[in-house]
Design a protein around this motif. Structure first.
Motif, short mmCIF file in Angstrom:
data_model
loop_
_atom_site.label_atom_id
_atom_site.label_comp_id
_atom_site.label_asym_id
_atom_site.label_seq_id
_atom_site.Cartn_x
_atom_site.Cartn_y
_atom_site.Cartn_z
N GLU A 13 -4.37 -2.53 0.23
CA GLU A 13 -3.68 -1.25 0.30
C GLU A 13 -4.16 -0.30 -0.79
OE1 GLU A 13 0.61 -0.91 1.30
OE2 GLU A 13 0.55 -3.09 1.06
N GLU A 370 6.11 -5.55 10.10
CA GLU A 370 5.98 -4.32 9.32
C GLU A 370 6.81 -3.17 9.89
OE1 GLU A 370 4.58 -3.97 6.45
OE2 GLU A 370 3.83 -6.04 6.38
N ASP A 371 7.19 -3.28 11.16
CA ASP A 371 7.99 -2.24 11.79
C ASP A 371 8.98 -2.93 12.74
OD1 ASP A 371 9.10 -0.06 13.01
OD2 ASP A 371 7.25 0.73 13.85
N LYS A 404 0.75 3.35 12.29
CA LYS A 404 2.09 3.89 12.51
C LYS A 404 2.02 5.38 12.24
CE LYS A 404 6.83 3.45 10.78
NZ LYS A 404 7.67 2.79 9.74
N LYS A 428 -2.50 2.34 5.14
CA LYS A 428 -1.90 1.23 4.38
C LYS A 428 -1.09 0.31 5.31
CE LYS A 428 -1.86 3.72 -0.01
NZ LYS A 428 -1.06 4.18 -1.18
N PHE A 429 -0.40 0.92 6.25
CA PHE A 429 0.31 0.14 7.27
C PHE A 429 -0.67 -0.73 8.05
CE2 PHE A 429 1.56 -0.18 11.75
CZ PHE A 429 2.83 -0.74 11.67
N ARG A 432 -1.74 -3.85 6.18
CA ARG A 432 -0.70 -4.90 6.17
C ARG A 432 -0.62 -5.61 7.51
NH1 ARG A 432 2.14 -0.58 3.77
NH2 ARG A 432 3.54 -0.39 5.58
N VAL A 433 -0.69 -4.84 8.60
CA VAL A 433 -0.60 -5.44 9.93
C VAL A 433 -1.82 -6.31 10.23
CG1 VAL A 433 -0.53 -4.95 12.41
CG2 VAL A 433 0.92 -3.66 10.83
N ARG A 436 -1.59 -9.65 8.42
CA ARG A 436 -0.66 -10.55 9.08
C ARG A 436 -1.23 -11.05 10.41
NH1 ARG A 436 4.60 -10.53 7.11
NH2 ARG A 436 5.15 -8.88 5.64
#
Length: 441
Positions: A13, A370-371, A404, A428-429, A432-433, A436
Motif C-alpha cells: 500500500e 475488504e468491503d 473500489k 490501495k484497496f 489489499r484485495v 488476499r
C-alpha cells in the motif's frame, strides 16, 4: 534503521501509488505501426522492480523496442496448477492539449493519479508489482506458482506481446490453468447495503476491417454515376446507424439475474434503456454487451478537389458476441451491399467462461474481507484483452483488477478517454484485495 530493514518495512500500500505514477511517466504510446517509443523502458523498469526482491525476470523483445517481461514465483505447493497474472504496459496515444493534467505526468490531484494508463492498465501493473514485492520482502510465498507477465502491444491486438510469447515461448506458461487480467473487479454501488464488483468472464470477438469500393475516376466537373465515395459513404452510413438485435449470452443472463436481484426487479434484455440509465459509469460497458456492434472509425479517398477518385476506403471496429460470429458477418455483408469489399485488418476470437469454481470463490472472499457489502458478479467486456492469446494454451481467463470506485466516477469513460485517472484509495484497496486473493487462490 538499516537500508534493508527500511526496505522490508515498506508495504504494498505504501508504494503502489509511486509505482503507478512512475509507470505512467514512461511513455509507451502504441500507434499500431511501431512508430511509438515502444515498451522497452517499461519492461526494464518492471524487471528491475522484480529483481530487487529476488526474482529472475526475463525480457523478451519481439521487435525493436517492443518488449515484455515475464517472471515466475515459486509457490508453497509447486505441484498445483499455476496462476497467471498478466497486464500490458502499452497505452493508446494521448494529446496533452486536451488534458487537465499532462497525460504522462502521473500527477496526483483531487485524490487521484492522473495520466494515460491510469486505468488501462498501469494501475493493475502497479498493484501487481506492489503485492509481489511486499510478499517477497516479507517471505510470504503464494500457495501455488504464479507467473507474472507484463506485456507489450495489447492496444494493437497483442501481436508483439502476448501472441508472440504464446506462439514462441509457451514453456513460460507451463502448468498454468487460470489467469487474471484487466477490466474486471471494479465496483458499482447499488445502495448503502450492496456494492457489485463486475468480474469479466466473457469478451467479444473482433473484426477490425477495411472496407473498399472501386469506382470510375474522372473530372470533378462531370456527371458521375459511379462515384466510389458516394457508394462507400452510403454503405458506411447504413452500417453506422444499424442497430443489431439483442442476443442473450449466458454471461449476460447471469449478470441480469444478479442485477435484477440487486435492484429488486426482473430485467428484460429487450427493454434495457431505463435500467442502463441507472448504471452510471458502467452503463456503456453493459450496453455494449447486449448486441453485436460495428462502428466506422476512419474514411479515406481522393487526392484533389477536382478529381473523382477511383477508390474509397473506410475502417470499421466490429465486435461480435460469443456464438454469433457467423450471424454477424452475414449481417455485415447484407448491410454493406455487393459493391463493398470487406477484408480483416485484425481478427480474434470471442471468449466466455462460467462464473464458478475455486478462483471465483477466492475473488468473492477477498472482496468481502475488504468491503463487507461486496458481491462479485460476471459481465462481458465489449472489447478484448490478452486473454484471447492465453486461452489458446487452455488457460481459463478472468478480468479481475479490483478497484473500489466512487459512484460518481465515469469509469468506462476513462478507457482511451481524456483525463484518465484512478483514485489513490482504489489503488490501495486493490493491493489489499489482490494480496488476499493470492492467499485464497
Amino acid at each position: 534503521m538499516s537500508e534493508s530493514n527500511t526496505a522490508r518495512s515498506v508495504s504494498g500500500e505504501d508504494e503502489v501509488v509511486d509505482l503507478c505514477r512512475e509507470l505512467i511517466q514512461i511513455d509507451t504510446s502504441n500507434y499500431g505501426d511501431h512508430s511509438g517509443p515502444g515498451e522497452r523502458r517499461a519492461a526494464e523498469y518492471v524487471a528491475e522492480k522484480l529483481a530487487e526482491v529476488g526474482l529472475e525476470p526475463q525480457i523478451f523483445e519481439s521487435h525493436r523496442g517492443r518488449a515484455s517481461t515475464v517472471a515466475r514465483i515459486e509457490g508453497e505447493n509447486p505441484s498445483r496448477p499455476a496462476l497467471l497474472i498478466h497486464g500490458h504496459t502499452d497505452v493508446v496515444p494521448a494529446n496533452a492539449l486536451d488534458w487537465t493534467h499532462h497525460p504522462f505526468s502521473g500527477e496526483i490531484a483531487d485524490g487521484m493519479v492522473w495520466g494515460r494508463g491510469a486505468v488501462d492498465m498501469k494501475d493493475m501493473d502497479a498493484m501487481t508489482l506492489a503485492v509481489v514485492r511486499d510478499r517477497l520482502r516479507s517471505g510470504r510465498k503464494p500457495p501455488r506458482d504464479i507467473v507474472l507477465a507484463f506485456l507489450a502491444d495489447e492496444e494493437a491486438g497483442g501481436t508483439w506481446g502476448a501472441r508472440h510469447l504464446v506462439d514462441n515461448h509457451p514453456d513460460l506458461f507451463e502448468g498454468v490453468t487460470e489467469a487474471i487480467g484487466e477490466v474486471g473487479g471494479f465496483s458499482f454501488t447499488v445502495n448503502e447495503k450492496l456494492r457489485l464488483y463486475l468480474v469479466e468472464t466473457a469478451q467479444k470477438g473482433m473484426h477490425w476491417m477495411k472496407l473498399t469500393v472501386d469506382g470510375t475516376a474522372g473530372h470533378g466537373s462531370m456527371i458521375h454515376k459511379d462515384n466510389a465515395i458516394t457508394e462507400l459513404s452510403e454503405a458506411v452510413g447504413r452500417l453506422g446507424r444499424h442497430k443489431f438485435p439483442v442476443r442473450v449470452t449466458k454471461t449476460l443472463r447471469h449478470f441480469l439475474d444478479e442485477l435484477g436481484d440487486a435492484l429488486g426487479t426482473e430485467l428484460d434484455p429487450e427493454n434495457m434503456d431505463e435500467t442502463l440509465a441507472k448504471l452510471g459509469g458502467i452503463a456503456k460497458l453493459i450496453g455494449a454487451s447486449l448486441q453485436n456492434t460495428a462502428n466506422p472509425t476512419q474514411l479515406g479517398a481522393g487526392y484533389k478537389v477536382n478529381v473523382i477518385p477511383g477508390q474509397a476506403t473506410a475502417h470499421v471496429d466490429a465486435r461480435y458476441l460469443p456464438g454469433y460470429e457467423e450471424e454477424f458477418l452475414d449481417d455485415l455483408d447484407r448491410i454493406l451491399g455487393p459493391r463493398v469489399k470487406r477484408e480483416d485488418v485484425h481478427a480474434d476470437k470471442a471468449l466466455e467462461t462460467s462464473f464458478d469454481g475455486a478462483l471465483v470463490d477466492a475473488m468473492q472472499k477477498a472482496l468481502s474481507a475488504e468491503d463487507p457489502i461486496a458481491r462479485a458478479v460476471p459481465y462481458m467486456l465489449s472489447a478484448g484483452t490478452d486473454a484471447k492469446s492465453f486461452a489458446d494454451l487452455g488457460i481459463r481467463c478472468f478480468g479481475f483488477a479490483p478497484l473500489k470506485l466512487p459512484p460518481e466516477l465515469d469509469f468506462a469513460g476513462m478507457f482511451h478517454g481524456v483525463d484518465e485517472r484512478v483514485p489513490v484509495d482504489a489503488l490501495k484497496f486493490g493491493v489489499r484485495v489482490l494480496d488476499r486473493f493470492i492467499d485464497a487462490s
